[in-house]
Design a protein around this motif. Structure first.
Motif, PDB file in Angstrom:
ATOM      1  N   GLN A   1      64.677 -29.194 -35.336  1.00 53.38           N
ATOM      2  CA  GLN A   1      64.710 -29.591 -36.742  1.00 53.38           C
ATOM      3  C   GLN A   1      63.308 -29.605 -37.335  1.00 53.38           C
ATOM      4  N   ARG A   2      62.335 -30.073 -36.561  1.00 56.09           N
ATOM      5  CA  ARG A   2      60.945 -30.109 -37.038  1.00 56.09           C
ATOM      6  C   ARG A   2      60.417 -28.697 -37.265  1.00 56.09           C
TER       7      ARG A   2
ATOM      8  N   GLN B   1      60.267 -23.909 -43.321  1.00 52.76           N
ATOM      9  CA  GLN B   1      60.643 -23.989 -44.733  1.00 52.76           C
ATOM     10  C   GLN B   1      59.449 -24.370 -45.602  1.00 52.76           C
ATOM     11  N   GLN B   2      58.592 -25.250 -45.095  1.00 53.19           N
ATOM     12  CA  GLN B   2      57.406 -25.649 -45.857  1.00 53.19           C
ATOM     13  C   GLN B   2      56.459 -24.468 -46.040  1.00 53.19           C
TER      14      GLN B   2
ATOM     15  N   GLN C   1      55.537 -16.057 -45.001  1.00 49.31           N
ATOM     16  CA  GLN C   1      56.655 -15.753 -44.117  1.00 49.31           C
ATOM     17  C   GLN C   1      56.153 -15.932 -42.695  1.00 49.31           C
ATOM     18  N   VAL C   2      56.826 -16.758 -41.939  1.00 47.87           N
ATOM     19  CA  VAL C   2      56.387 -17.054 -40.573  1.00 47.87           C
ATOM     20  C   VAL C   2      57.513 -16.757 -39.593  1.00 47.87           C
TER      21      VAL C   2
END
Length: 62
Positions: A34-35, A41-42, A49-50
């Motif tokens: 989740q992290r 998203q951050q 784009q990662v």
């Protein structure tokens, strides 16, 4: 931090159970996933784009 330890000790003593590290369980793995999703998203909100690729175990810092 001390407050969290006191709560954990209280529940361990009350339930007569051994301490189990939540980070070693599925819950810890889910929270890590989740992290990572939240971090991705951050970055996307900042215009990047990662692609998150885990490092091989041999390359982890000591």
């Amino acid at each position: 931090m001390a407050h969290q330890w006191l709560i954990a000790v209280y529940h361990i003593l009350k339930q007569h159970q051994l301490y189990q590290d939540y980070r070693a369980s599925d819950t810890g793995q889910r929270s890590q996933a989740q992290r990572l999703k939240r971090l991705q998203q951050q970055f996307e909100q900042l215009g990047y784009q990662v692609q998150l690729v885990p490092l091989p175990v041999t390359q982890l810092p000591a």
